[in-house]
Each structure stands twice: as C-alpha cells, then as structure tokens.
Design a protein around this motif. Structure first.
Motif, mmCIF file in Angstrom:
data_model
loop_
_atom_site.group_PDB
_atom_site.id
_atom_site.type_symbol
_atom_site.label_atom_id
_atom_site.label_comp_id
_atom_site.label_asym_id
_atom_site.label_seq_id
_atom_site.Cartn_x
_atom_site.Cartn_y
_atom_site.Cartn_z
ATOM 1 N N ALA A 35 49.140 45.229 89.047
ATOM 2 C CA ALA A 35 48.438 44.828 89.363
ATOM 3 C C ALA A 35 48.822 43.307 88.973
ATOM 4 O O ALA A 35 48.056 42.744 87.999
ATOM 5 C CB ALA A 35 47.040 44.336 89.860
ATOM 6 N N PHE A 36 50.150 42.539 88.975
ATOM 7 C CA PHE A 36 51.193 41.350 88.436
ATOM 8 C C PHE A 36 49.893 40.268 88.703
ATOM 9 O O PHE A 36 49.534 39.565 87.597
ATOM 10 C CB PHE A 36 52.077 40.841 88.540
ATOM 11 C CG PHE A 36 53.609 42.177 87.503
ATOM 12 C CD1 PHE A 36 53.661 42.254 86.682
ATOM 13 C CD2 PHE A 36 53.447 43.358 88.673
ATOM 14 C CE1 PHE A 36 54.430 42.906 86.591
ATOM 15 C CE2 PHE A 36 54.362 44.456 88.295
ATOM 16 C CZ PHE A 36 55.257 43.789 87.593
ATOM 17 N N GLY A 37 49.255 40.105 89.634
ATOM 18 C CA GLY A 37 48.731 38.838 90.617
ATOM 19 C C GLY A 37 47.059 38.718 89.230
ATOM 20 O O GLY A 37 46.997 37.379 89.427
ATOM 21 N N ARG A 38 46.861 39.510 89.382
ATOM 22 C CA ARG A 38 45.251 39.720 88.279
ATOM 23 C C ARG A 38 45.260 39.193 86.785
ATOM 24 O O ARG A 38 44.902 38.333 86.474
ATOM 25 C CB ARG A 38 43.959 41.250 88.495
ATOM 26 C CG ARG A 38 44.022 41.498 90.085
ATOM 27 C CD ARG A 38 43.770 43.248 89.689
ATOM 28 N NE ARG A 38 43.544 43.472 90.569
ATOM 29 C CZ ARG A 38 43.671 45.242 91.307
ATOM 30 N NH1 ARG A 38 43.154 46.138 90.321
ATOM 31 N NH2 ARG A 38 43.504 45.283 91.973
ATOM 32 N N ASN A 39 46.909 39.402 86.296
ATOM 33 C CA ASN A 39 47.350 39.002 85.255
ATOM 34 C C ASN A 39 47.225 37.867 84.967
ATOM 35 O O ASN A 39 46.934 36.966 84.423
ATOM 36 C CB ASN A 39 48.284 39.872 84.850
ATOM 37 C CG ASN A 39 47.779 39.648 83.239
ATOM 38 O OD1 ASN A 39 46.940 40.406 82.125
ATOM 39 N ND2 ASN A 39 49.539 40.185 83.092
ATOM 40 N N TRP A 40 47.992 37.264 86.018
ATOM 41 C CA TRP A 40 48.430 35.529 86.386
ATOM 42 C C TRP A 40 47.052 35.382 86.380
ATOM 43 O O TRP A 40 47.162 34.448 86.048
ATOM 44 C CB TRP A 40 48.984 36.057 87.260
ATOM 45 C CG TRP A 40 50.761 36.093 87.138
ATOM 46 C CD1 TRP A 40 51.772 37.015 88.157
ATOM 47 C CD2 TRP A 40 51.886 35.878 85.702
ATOM 48 N NE1 TRP A 40 52.991 37.282 87.067
ATOM 49 C CE2 TRP A 40 52.489 36.530 85.848
ATOM 50 C CE3 TRP A 40 50.621 34.205 84.723
ATOM 51 C CZ2 TRP A 40 53.804 35.819 85.132
ATOM 52 C CZ3 TRP A 40 52.082 34.140 84.438
ATOM 53 C CH2 TRP A 40 53.368 35.373 83.875
ATOM 54 N N GLN A 41 46.257 35.740 86.872
ATOM 55 C CA GLN A 41 45.169 34.799 87.360
ATOM 56 C C GLN A 41 44.567 34.506 86.236
ATOM 57 O O GLN A 41 43.288 33.325 85.887
ATOM 58 C CB GLN A 41 44.312 36.049 88.277
ATOM 59 C CG GLN A 41 44.029 35.624 89.974
ATOM 60 C CD GLN A 41 43.297 36.585 91.093
ATOM 61 O OE1 GLN A 41 42.970 37.447 90.396
ATOM 62 N NE2 GLN A 41 43.461 36.385 91.836
ATOM 63 N N PRO A 92 49.587 39.118 96.938
ATOM 64 C CA PRO A 92 49.093 37.968 96.722
ATOM 65 C C PRO A 92 48.028 36.836 96.062
ATOM 66 O O PRO A 92 47.653 35.716 96.354
ATOM 67 C CB PRO A 92 48.035 38.218 98.128
ATOM 68 C CG PRO A 92 48.796 39.875 98.264
ATOM 69 C CD PRO A 92 49.505 40.140 97.138
ATOM 70 N N ASP A 93 48.000 37.836 94.699
ATOM 71 C CA ASP A 93 47.032 37.211 93.880
ATOM 72 C C ASP A 93 48.293 35.681 93.085
ATOM 73 O O ASP A 93 47.222 35.227 92.111
ATOM 74 C CB ASP A 93 46.615 38.066 93.001
ATOM 75 C CG ASP A 93 45.159 38.935 93.250
ATOM 76 O OD1 ASP A 93 44.775 38.645 94.477
ATOM 77 O OD2 ASP A 93 44.956 40.344 92.784
ATOM 78 N N SER A 94 48.865 35.927 92.718
ATOM 79 C CA SER A 94 50.160 35.464 92.376
ATOM 80 C C SER A 94 50.030 34.211 93.058
ATOM 81 O O SER A 94 49.620 33.133 92.505
ATOM 82 C CB SER A 94 50.974 36.288 92.023
ATOM 83 O OG SER A 94 51.219 36.785 91.033
ATOM 84 N N VAL A 95 49.830 33.831 94.373
ATOM 85 C CA VAL A 95 50.008 32.817 95.540
ATOM 86 C C VAL A 95 48.992 32.296 95.413
ATOM 87 O O VAL A 95 49.211 31.175 95.074
ATOM 88 C CB VAL A 95 50.432 33.398 96.872
ATOM 89 C CG1 VAL A 95 50.400 32.394 97.970
ATOM 90 C CG2 VAL A 95 51.719 34.425 96.946
#
Length: 278
Positions: free
Chosen positions: A17-23, A83-86
């Motif tokens: 979950a790359f996006g969660r980490n980026w959040q 989508p979380d990264s976006v």
C-alpha cells in the motif's frame, strides 16, 4: 491496466500500500523538505531553472518532486497508479501550489492507451517507481517513449545484489501476505539487519523502539523520511532489480546517452540515472 485494480492487489497481498505510506509522509512536507527535493533535482539535472520545460512525474507518490519541479519553473504533469498517492499529491498541490497548472491523474505507466495520449515531455522523471510495477522493462520502454527529442529521462532503479535481492523479494512478499503482527516483526528484523554494523547499544535501542523510534521529522537527503523509507523498503512489492549496466544498455539501444550516474556502490538501494535522448 485498470487503476481500480490497485486496491484489489493491496487487499490480496499482491501489492504494498504505497499510497498509505505516502499519505503519512505527506503530512511532513514543509519548505525544508521541498528545498531538499529541489536541490536533488538541480544536482542531477545540472540546472536551477526549468522555466518553460515540461516535466512528467511517473509514479508521483506524495507529489514532493512534482512540486519541486514546479518551483523550478517547469510545467508539470503527474500520475500514479495508487489512488491514495494521487489524493496525497493533490493535497500537497492545494497547500503549496494553489491555482497552479500542475495536473495530477490516477493512471498506470503500463496502460498503453493512457500512455499513448500523453505526448512527449522535456523531462520524464520516475524515481524508485518502475521496479514496483511488476513489469520493469515494459515500464522502462513506455517511459523512454515519453521523452521528447533532446529530452531527459531521469530514473532510479533498485540495484541487483543477486542472492540478497532475492532474499528481500521474499521478505517483501511475506510482508504483504501477512497480518499486522508479522509485519511488525519483519520491520523490526529488517531494521536490525540493515543496521547490523551499528554499535550494540544503537541496535538495542532500534529493537526496542522499532520504526516509530526513528525521527521522521528530520529530513533525509532528497527531503525524504527515514521511517517512511524503511516501511517502503520492507513492504515495497512488486520488486524488481537491475544492474547499472543493464539499464545503461537498455537506454543506449533506444538512442539515449548517459549524462549523470549515481550508484549505491553495489549495496542496497537505487542507482540513479539521467539520460539524454539523441
């Protein structure tokens, strides 16, 4: 590749979950980190002015480097499969560059229909992304095609360490297939392994505190965060690697000349390349 598949892959343990980490990291972005990102772009691209140049950020993550390019004068377009990264990049844009012409899209570099509509850019940037697509060389091919004549390709790819790289791939796959307890254990064990040459007292402290004991508030090189980089490293799957000469040959065969190279000296991490399209 439908972008909606990202969430499904994460749920099935097939993707980190790359996006969660980026959040989480996105909440740390401030002017100091932006300056760090700008400096890294300036050093690799050998310029402090991107005015009038188009900049494509493939796999933009938090959007930090898109923002850095924008600050240097570039016209920026970004996209990410997660989508979380976006959403994180959009929040960063709204906070630090409201009203700018920086566009952000949810899409995949492996989607030929989307890539075919992008056109070409003066600078195509993809740092630590293409080796997480599950199809490194297909993604590299697509990225190369997005570079305009005399344009720049700026990529970083995980270094091939042979047996050790295969070990890390197994760790990453296990992390994503496991529950919270096993994930914490893998992060703690990986932390000790990566810092095995530290003094014993430091290793004990790391083991007791875990990744949360690392000071995420202190920017690393490129404006990044030690704690979030660690989680990304342990969990970052899909995972592929390449030796520097493989990347060099691949790009040379597509009429690119090497302008900048920064290796991790045969160790863990990314080798960084800047190529010019001839």
């Amino acid at each position: 590749m439908p972008v909606s598949g990202c969430k499904t892959e994460v749920r099935l343990g097939q993707r980190f979950a790359f996006g969660r980490n980026w959040q989480e990291f996105g909440q740390l972005i401030d002017e100091e980190r932006i300056r760090g990102a700008q400096k890294s772009l300036e050093q690799a691209l050998k310029t402090t002015d991107l005015t009038g140049r188009t900049f494509l950020d493939v796999g933009c993550g938090s959007g930090l480097f898109s923002l850095a390019a924008l600050r240097l004068g570039a016209r920026v377009r970004s996209f990410d499969y997660d989508p979380d990264s976006v959403s994180t990049a959009q929040k960063v844009r709204d906070e630090f560059a409201p009203g700018s012409e920086w566009t952000i899209t949810c899409a995949s570099i492996l989607d030929p229909e989307f890539v075919g509509q992008l056109g070409q850019f003066d600078i195509v940037y993809s740092w630590g992304v293409l080796h997480h697509t599950g199809a490194l060389w297909k993604a590299m091919e697509a990225a190369c095609g997005l570079v305009a004549p005399s344009g720049t390709l700026y990529v970083s790819i995980y270094n091939d360490q042979g047996l050790e790289s295969r070990m890390w791939k197994a760790v990453k796959r296990t992390y994503n297939e496991s529950g919270p307890a096993m994930r914490r254990l893998l992060v703690a064990g990986s932390t000790l392994y990566l810092r095995r040459h530290y003094p014993l007292g430091m290793m004990v402290k790391v083991a007791q505190q875990g990744p949360k004991g690392m000071r995420a508030s202190v920017p690393r090189a490129r404006g990044m965060s030690r704690r979030h980089d660690l989680i990304d490293w342990v969990g970052g799957y899909p995972f592929e690697v390449a030796a520097p000469e493989e990347v060099f040959r691949f790009c040379r065969d597509r009429a690119f000349e090497l302008r900048h190279l920064k290796t991790c000296r045969g160790g863990i991490g990314c080798n960084e390349f800047v190529f010019e399209r001839t």
